[in-house]
Write an enzyme that holds these catalytic residues in place. Structure first.
Site, PDB file in Angstrom:
ATOM      1  CG  HIS A 197      -1.944  -1.113   1.149  1.00 30.83           C
ATOM      2  ND1 HIS A 197      -2.295  -1.870   2.247  1.00 30.83           N
ATOM      3  CD2 HIS A 197      -2.672  -1.592   0.106  1.00 30.83           C
ATOM      4  CE1 HIS A 197      -3.199  -2.756   1.886  1.00 30.83           C
ATOM      5  NE2 HIS A 197      -3.448  -2.614   0.594  1.00 30.83           N
ATOM      6  CD  GLU A 200      -0.273   0.417   4.482  1.00 29.59           C
ATOM      7  OE1 GLU A 200       0.472  -0.590   4.499  1.00 29.59           O
ATOM      8  OE2 GLU A 200      -1.516   0.333   4.383  1.00 29.59           O
ATOM      9  NE  ARG A 255      -6.289   0.071   0.616  1.00 28.11           N
ATOM     10  CZ  ARG A 255      -6.075  -0.633   1.711  1.00 28.11           C
ATOM     11  NH1 ARG A 255      -5.450  -0.093   2.734  1.00 28.11           N
ATOM     12  NH2 ARG A 255      -6.471  -1.896   1.810  1.00 28.11           N
ATOM     13  CG  HIS A 325       0.476  -4.416   5.331  1.00 27.88           C
ATOM     14  ND1 HIS A 325      -0.159  -4.174   4.145  1.00 27.88           N
ATOM     15  CD2 HIS A 325       0.910  -5.709   5.271  1.00 27.88           C
ATOM     16  CE1 HIS A 325      -0.117  -5.257   3.390  1.00 27.88           C
ATOM     17  NE2 HIS A 325       0.531  -6.208   4.049  1.00 27.88           N
ATOM     18  CD  GLU A 399      -1.856  -3.588   9.166  1.00 34.02           C
ATOM     19  OE1 GLU A 399      -1.476  -2.393   9.121  1.00 34.02           O
ATOM     20  OE2 GLU A 399      -2.471  -4.134   8.237  1.00 34.02           O
TER      21      GLU A 399
END
Length: 438
Positions: A197, A200, A255, A325, A399
């Protein structure tokens, strides 16, 4: 927090916003960073009832407000944290509606432009090139990252090999670094990708940090030496090269990929919903304008197809798949597309438990861990599930920081602590897979 009484007619309260939002959020509104986010805000909402969640979905669906967390309106439900980026001209009307609808909210970022400038932006780095002495504590453009990769390929040829696995939609090379000591004919391998993405940015920063640490410490650190002796690491610092480049030059909060759809004005596909595993099922959108658009068919994106082909070709050797991510501070493993326990749950769960404890030992930062479906939300067509279903026994998605205070604008000063703690977690997972575990 702000709270007002409920309106007599919720629909009537929504309608006046329609023309305002449609005018503000016209496609193509915005190109250069040039102060384009001045006065924009990021707010957090946590709907307390299904009625409130439905009202928020209706607003987002009608006005195409930019969701930061979760990534799609389909994930909004009672009690879920919802972070949304709203333009300056729309904020007054939207906040007035929320007050009238008695929906609580909290302002996370008061002025997005100021936050952007504090976090480190392309204005700072526009004219730089990657050279010896590469600074790992700032964010780097795609050109800088690829120059850095070429430099390592020349200066560390004993441990690093750079190659391309294909081309992006816009014709950019999809580069991978193969890291490891060429000590034997057959070695197991770990795949790592960052930047699926585009917005990020902390993700590519970590992939660079990992390579740097491996090269610096493999002689002094027994664990790193063992890792590079027994394994190869295939590291892809920027998966979504077109989108990442676009996030530096045009839209910091882009994104998706940058592919064109002949039938729709909207561009791009969510590269983490485009894999052939329950493709375009729950948690993915069939609409090209949605941030979670699954694409016209599985592996429609050349970036996804290139990585999938590489993993298919090497799946007998690749024992772990790690994808990075942001943001949420979580360590996730399959399944994401369904609520079910994976066959090798105990081994994977043990690795995740040890990894988040190791991560926490560095700076005290807490990560949640568990199956993606129950820890985050159900989503289909993602790379982690695909890797696991295609025979890679260890599949994880990180994440990274934070939990919303900075969101996608994690300041450069936090690159080092974030990468340092994540490094320890990755080493834990890697050492775990070197043991006898299915």
């Amino acid at each position: 927090m702000k709270l007002l009484g409920k309106p007599r007619n919720r629909t009537a309260a929504i309608l006046p916003l329609c023309l305002l939002f449609l005018k503000i959020l016209q496609p193509g509104h915005s190109h250069l960073y040039n102060n384009r986010y001045a006065g924009d805000q990021v707010i957090r909402l946590i709907p307390k009832t299904e009625e409130e969640a439905y009202a928020l979905k209706k607003i987002y669906h009608q006005f195409r407000v930019d969701l930061w967390q979760p990534s799609s309106i389909s994930y909004i439900s009672e009690g879920t944290v919802t972070d949304v980026h709203i333009p300056q001209n729309a904020s007054q009307a939207l906040l007035a509606f929320l007050q009238q609808a008695n929906i609580q909210y909290k302002v996370l970022i008061e002025d997005l432009q100021k936050a952007l400038e504090r976090s480190g932006s392309l204005q700072t780095h526009r004219n730089r090139r990657s050279v010896p002495g590469h600074n790992y504590e700032v964010y780097h453009s795609l050109e800088e990252i690829q120059n850095w990769m070429r430099h390592l390929n020349k200066t560390h040829s004993g441990l690093i090999q750079m190659f391309s696995i294909g081309k992006s939609y816009e014709g950019r090379s999809l580069y991978v670094l193969k890291l490891g000591r060429r000590s034997r004919a057959y070695k197991r391998a770990v795949w790592m990708d960052c930047g699926i993405h585009a917005r990020e940015w902390i993700s590519p920063a970590f992939c660079q940090w990992f390579i740097k640490e491996a090269l610096l410490t493999h002689r002094s650190d027994p664990a790193m030496r063992k890792m590079l002796n027994h394994l190869y690491f295939y590291v892809m610092p920027v998966f979504n090269v077109d989108g990442y480049h676009f996030s530096w030059t045009n839209d910091r909060f882009w994104r998706k990929t940058r592919s064109r759809n002949s039938r729709f004005r909207c561009r791009g596909v969510d590269a983490n919903r485009n894999w052939r595993v329950k493709w375009c099922d729950e948690g993915a959108s069939m609409h090209p304008c949605e941030d979670t658009y699954c694409g016209p068919f599985p592996e429609s994106e050349p970036e996804v197809k290139a990585v999938a082909n590489f993993l298919r070709k090497h799946k007998k050797h690749i024992r772990a798949y790690l994808s990075f991510h942001a943001y949420a501070q979580m360590l996730l493993y399959p399944y994401s597309y369904k609520y079910a326990t994976i066959p090798n749950f105990s081994c994977v769960e043990s690795a995740a438990y040890k990894a988040v404890n190791a991560l926490r030992s560095v700076n005290g930062v807490r990560y949640r861990y568990g199956p993606a479906s129950s820890t985050l939300y159900v989503s289909s067509g993602n790379s982690m599930d695909w890797a696991y279903k295609n025979g890679i026994p260890y599949a994880f998605a990180f994440e990274l920081r934070d939990t919303g205070h900075f969101g996608f604008l994690l300041p450069e000063v936090l690159i080092k602590p974030t990468c340092t703690e994540t490094m320890l977690a990755v080493k834990n997972i890697t050492m775990h897979l070197l043991k006898k575990c299915p």
